[in-house]
Write an enzyme that holds these catalytic residues in place. Structure first.
Site, PDB file in Angstrom:
ATOM      1  N   GLU A 264     -59.406 -21.359  -4.082  1.00  0.00           N
ATOM      2  CA  GLU A 264     -60.289 -22.364  -3.615  1.00  0.00           C
ATOM      3  C   GLU A 264     -59.760 -22.977  -2.293  1.00  0.00           C
ATOM      4  O   GLU A 264     -60.250 -23.763  -1.614  1.00  0.00           O
ATOM      5  CB  GLU A 264     -60.570 -23.135  -5.103  1.00  0.00           C
ATOM      6  CG  GLU A 264     -61.063 -22.440  -5.878  1.00  0.00           C
ATOM      7  CD  GLU A 264     -62.455 -21.956  -5.924  1.00  0.00           C
ATOM      8  OE1 GLU A 264     -63.205 -22.675  -4.836  1.00  0.00           O
ATOM      9  OE2 GLU A 264     -62.838 -20.754  -6.260  1.00  0.00           O
TER      10      GLU A 264
ATOM     11  N   GLU B 235     -61.978 -30.333  -7.291  1.00  0.00           N
ATOM     12  CA  GLU B 235     -63.394 -30.145  -7.713  1.00  0.00           C
ATOM     13  C   GLU B 235     -63.934 -28.869  -8.072  1.00  0.00           C
ATOM     14  O   GLU B 235     -64.497 -28.375  -8.736  1.00  0.00           O
ATOM     15  CB  GLU B 235     -64.219 -31.034  -6.765  1.00  0.00           C
ATOM     16  CG  GLU B 235     -65.829 -30.880  -7.026  1.00  0.00           C
ATOM     17  CD  GLU B 235     -66.638 -30.499  -5.637  1.00  0.00           C
ATOM     18  OE1 GLU B 235     -67.084 -29.218  -5.602  1.00  0.00           O
ATOM     19  OE2 GLU B 235     -66.733 -31.066  -4.613  1.00  0.00           O
TER      20      GLU B 235
HETATM   21 ZN    ZN Z   1     -66.880 -27.702  -1.342  1.00  0.00          ZN
END
Ligand code: ZN
Length: 992
Positions: free
Chosen positions: A152, A79
């Site tokens: 990330e 995401e």
């Molecule tokens: Zn997050």
């Protein structure tokens, strides 16, 4: 009543084919003024739902089913990563570019236990399609670079990145985000319940990622997850707003061209019924030195029916709301009155974000040995409720709440479209009817019919799904002051072992990779890449402001503001009492006065009867405290504001309730008072970790301005400590408190302090005026209004507040001028510029914190540097202090400035729902901010030039940073470690 006339004219019918889509059905939902179209893309099977209505804040969301089969957090890391860039938009962080360079009113991505959704919204058509175009491309065709995965997700690095002899550690944005989440007792409790209720399904895993499992995810697994689930055949696209359906279809046809229908196995399996209850225990982190007693939470939770079983789902929704939704709920009342714990567990209520719903209830502020008694009490109460049934008024009140909330247009932190989207996905994701959760009048009609046919229908729901339901869990969550320490010890050991097993070449590789990641992060995008994104021009932004219709008038000598606005049949009344002359020593009591005024009995009704009366007649009554400075900074204002809302048919009765609680409130029930104090203490306490940056900001800002000092007294750690002290005194301290509250009440709830604010259409406004006139008559008045006291602010001191969290929150606050100052436009733009650029890059991208930002609040005269879930303290403060040097060295590029201007204008144009428009107009009135000034400010922002901005900033920042105040919320050992390095030491204090 609303009529079909409020809905857009139908443009397509079921069976129609357009741009490669087939229209499956068209429905009208009058009460939310929507014409709904359900469609399917013939080539790929992508499912599309459009809720067409007259809202100009259009929303686009593409969602996929993404059930995980481990707790590596792959859906969550994905995401974050897909939004980095695609082949067509080869940027390093496209999301951030869209965030700052567009007029988006909402841009985000959500990972749920079984789905991932990417929504964007805008009020400007061109901008909307720009955003939707880039978003779709990013999601379907991301680059998924190895660097994005490291940044990330997770990567190894040395604590001193340049030094191979220093310790190995793990960093990554999701990794740190989840470490923060795993410090919160509420998250830990919910996770434990979810895992044990659904052991055989995807819900047994954490889609967000368990910090211990995240580092096991490989880059290949990460890419494979995208290949498996992110295809149009597995997509559900939700659209909302006033853009015609055909325009959306033309756009989507273009976006989906070239994709084929693929078979995606993403169905979510149902959990089989378990034969008997499960019992589990876990711990959450507690600060060192805090006592263990009354710090445990005990929860009971059940697996319920499938979301797609619409009728049962609705019955359960109403039944669960009756049991615990208000203080008149029999289960809530039994638990609170038992005093087995301090207040309800925050994990209480019905949860619909799973294929099968779940219901949880429990007590917080208890001890592990009370768990069996709590369990027994819950079941005895359910049994009793089954036998005696629910009170008729409670049933009517709960159904009224469903009606009210279905009808109310709400635009809070998220667009109204997001609220409707959430409801649609609850059934749509599991191949059910996406509209059944939106059509509340039909739902209410069905429930009423069932109730008429079978008066025992709610009791039977209790018996079948709760009392007799063996598929349940009892979960105990205990405090542990070694929770973090133990984990850190294991982690350190693991890292040391890992390091010992690595060859010198491998160690060098880790160092090189971390350094090259840093280099990758700090290099700007190539100009060709940046140019791929569609951009708005400053000239495309409107110079006009949105004016809120306001009539200034008076009613029985009371100032009244009236706002004639369409509210879908709901009337809003704000009653603002001036509290600027309340003595400093009593200020911390005011929030409690608000809570007790709303939560205790009145007019010879006890609190339970009052709660029922409020549920039955009002849409809600709440109390807010607000303070600010006037535009020129010469004066301040402080208000206690009671806000009530109701359907037109209930205006008179709702205002009568207000009258009763303000003029005939009963503060004598001591036990109830203690319960409410405990509830406030616990809810404030648990809000510290999730909003650590705000607490840190309040704590530091208090020394800089009176409005900020009040905010700290009412909502900060001063308030938390005050409530803790009261709760500790128990009933013994009540005498004195009751006396204080009575005198405060007599002082505040008076005519001469009152100003009224009304929001509705003309019919609602006249109903409100009539009702309010009676209320004013009943308030006492005519006493001399006191003079504001001279308040001396706390002296500025840098604070380090110890909290049990694996990450820190670092705030540095600067005193800043108000609206009327010529610096204001520059500071508004600068806050955007620094948040999106310098701080984002150094605190989030390189530092690994979840967030780093700047805020300028002209209302309280503050400029704030903040970090959120931050692994660093010293480095972050260094980044803040180097801001002027950075600006001087890097200069501001025209392009970056334009984005910051767009961002600042976007913040001014933030869409508001009807009640917020009325409320904002009142706050502007207190502040003395008129439309001419707003227009002027907007003009200055739009015309901002690089040189002017730089000059203003250097004038402001250098001296302001010299007298700034710092507050850090973090773990004790981290604070002490920081103090060893920091030149200006933090005063270390425990939280309470
Ligand atoms: Zn997050």
């Amino acid at each position: 009543m609303s009529s079909e006339d409020n809905c857009p004219i139908p443009t397509l019918s079921a069976g129609d084919k357009l741009h490669g889509f087939q229209v499956l059905r068209v429905e009208t939902i009058e009460d939310i003024r929507v014409r709904a179209y359900e469609m399917e893309h013939e080539a790929t099977g992508a499912k599309v739902l459009h809720l067409h209505c007259d809202d100009r804040e259009n929303l686009y969301a593409i969602g996929f089913r993404t059930p995980p089969d481990d707790s590596t957090g792959v859906p969550h890391i994905l995401e974050h990563s897909v939004l980095a860039g695609s082949e067509k938009f080869p940027l390093k962080d496209a999301f951030n570019e869209l965030h700052k360079g567009t007029m988006q009113t909402f841009i985000n991505a959500f990972t749920y236990p079984d789905k991932t959704i990417y929504p964007v919204a805008s009020q400007t058509r061109t901008d909307f399609f720009n955003l939707a175009r880039v978003y779709t491309d990013l999601v379907l065709k991301p680059r998924l670079l190895r660097e994005s995965f490291y940044q990330e997700g997770h990567h190894l690095e040395f604590t001193d990145p340049e030094d191979e002899s220093s310790d190995l550690t793990i960093s990554g944005i999701v990794y740190n985000e989840m470490k923060g989440a795993y410090s919160s007792p509420d998250t830990l409790m919910f996770k434990a319940i979810q895992e044990s209720l659904f052991p055989d399904t995807a819900y047994a895993h954490d889609s967000g990622g368990d910090p211990e499992a995240i580092p096991t995810l490989t880059y290949e697994q990460f890419k494979a997850f995208h290949r498996t689930f992110y295809s149009p055949g597995n997509a559900r696209i939700f659209l909302y707003g006033d853009i015609p359906t055909a325009d959306h279809l033309r756009f989507l046809a273009e976006m989906l061209a070239g994709f084929e229908r693929t078979k995606v196995e993403s169905s979510i399996s149902s959990q089989r019924m378990l034969p008997g209850p499960t019992y589990i225990r876990g711990t959450y982190p507690l600060a060192k030195g805090e006592k263990y007693d009354r710090k445990t939470t005990v929860n009971c939770a059940w697996m319920l029916a499938e979301n797609t079983d619409v009728e049962t789902a609705l019955l359960l929704k109403i039944t669960c709301a009756m049991l615990v939704g208000s203080s008149a709920g029999p289960l809530r009342k039994a638990l609170i009155d038992s005093h087995l714990g301090e207040d309800l567990s925050p994990v209480t209520g019905l949860e619909q974000d799973f294929k099968q719903m779940l219901f949880a209830v429990g007590l917080r502020g208890t001890d592990p040995d009370k768990a069996p008694m709590i369990e027994q009490l819950i079941f005895e109460t359910l049994q009793k409720t089954y036998e005696t049934g629910f009170d008729r008024e409670l049933i009517e009140g709960t159904i009224h709440q469903v009606e009210f909330h279905g009808k109310e247009i709400v635009r809070t932190a998220v667009p109204y479209g997001i609220v409707l989207m959430g409801a649609a996905y609850h059934t749509w994701l599991y191949d059910g009817d996406p509209l059944c959760g939106l059509n509340f009048p039909r739902a209410i009609y069905q429930v009423r019919k069932k109730w008429e046919e079978n008066p025992a229908v709610f009791q039977e729901t209790v018996k079948k799904w709760l009392s007799d339901n063996r598929h349940r869990v009892l979960s105990i969550l205990e405090p542990s002051s070694t929770h973090i320490e133990e984990r850190e010890k294991i982690f350190k050991q693991k890292m040391a072992e890992l390091k010992a097993a690595l060859t010198p070449e491998e160690l060098r590789k880790i160092k090189d990779e971390a350094i090259s990641l840093r280099r990758f992060q700090s290099e700007p995008d190539a100009p060709e890449a940046a140019a791929t994104l569609p951009r708005l021009k400053i000239s495309e932004l409107s110079r006009e402001i949105d004016k809120i219709p306001t009539e200034k008038t008076s009613l029985n000598n009371i100032d009244v503001l009236k706002h004639d606005i369409f509210t879908n049949g709901i009337a809003y009344l704000d009653m603002a009492f001036d509290i600027s002359d309340v003595p400093d020593a009593l200020q911390a009591c005011i929030p409690l006065l608000g809570k007790l005024t709303l939560g205790m009995g009145a007019a010879s009704l006890d609190y339970e009867a009052m709660a029922k009366r409020i549920a039955l007649r009002a849409g809600g009554i709440s109390c807010h405290l607000a303070a600010g400075a006037t535009v020129d900074g010469s004066r301040t204002w402080q208000k206690m504001i009671f806000r009530a809302k109701s359907l037109y048919r209930n205006v008179e009765e709702t205002v009568k309730i207000l009258e009763d609680i303000l003029t005939a409130g009963d503060l004598s029930h001591r036990e109830r008072m203690c319960d409410l104090i405990a509830e406030r203490k616990n809810s404030l306490h648990t809000s510290v970790i999730p909003s650590g940056h705000l607490f840190a900001m309040r704590s530091a800002a208090a020394a800089l301005s009176l409005p900020a000092y009040r905010d700290e007294q009412w909502h900060g750690i001063t308030q938390l400590r005050f409530i803790h002290h009261l709760a500790g005194e128990g009933a013994a301290g009540n005498n004195d408190l009751q006396e204080k509250l009575r005198s405060l009440r007599n002082m505040i709830f008076r005519k001469e302090r009152l100003a009224l604010n009304m929001t509705a259409d003309s019919k609602g406004l006249s109903l409100l005026s009539v009702a309010a006139a009676t209320l004013i008559e009943k308030l006492s008045g005519n006493r001399e209004h006191g003079n504001p006291h001279e308040t001396s602010l706390p002296s500025p001191a840098h604070a380090g507040i110890a909290i049990p969290a694996q990450v820190s929150y670092v705030a540095e606050i600067l005193k800043a001028p108000g609206y009327a100052d010529l610096l204001a436009p520059s500071l508004l733009v600068a806050a955007k510029l620094l948040s999106n650029g310098y701080l984002y890059k150094h605190i989030r991208v390189q530092g690994g914190a979840y967030g780093g930002m700047c805020q300028y609040d002209p209302l309280s005269g503050l400029f704030a540097f903040l970090s959120y879930r931050d692994p660093h303290i010293v480095e972050t403060l260094k980044v803040y202090s180097e801001t002027p040097a950075f600006l001087a060295k890097e200069k501001v590029k025209r392009e970056e400035l334009e984005k910051a201007i767009i961002g600042a204008i976007g913040a001014l144009d933030k869409p508001m729902d009807p009640q917020t428009r009325g409320y904002s107009a009142m706050i502007r009135d207190f502040t003395g901010l008129d439309d001419k000034m707003r227009l002027n400010l907007r003009g200055r922002i739009l015309d901002m030039e690089e040189r002017k901005l730089m000059e203003d900033l250097s004038h402001f920042l250098v001296p302001a940073l010299g007298s700034s105040v710092i507050a850090v919320f973090g773990e004790e050992s981290r604070l002490s470690a920081a103090n060893e390095v920091l030149k200006t030491k933090l005063n270390l204090e425990p939280l309470v």
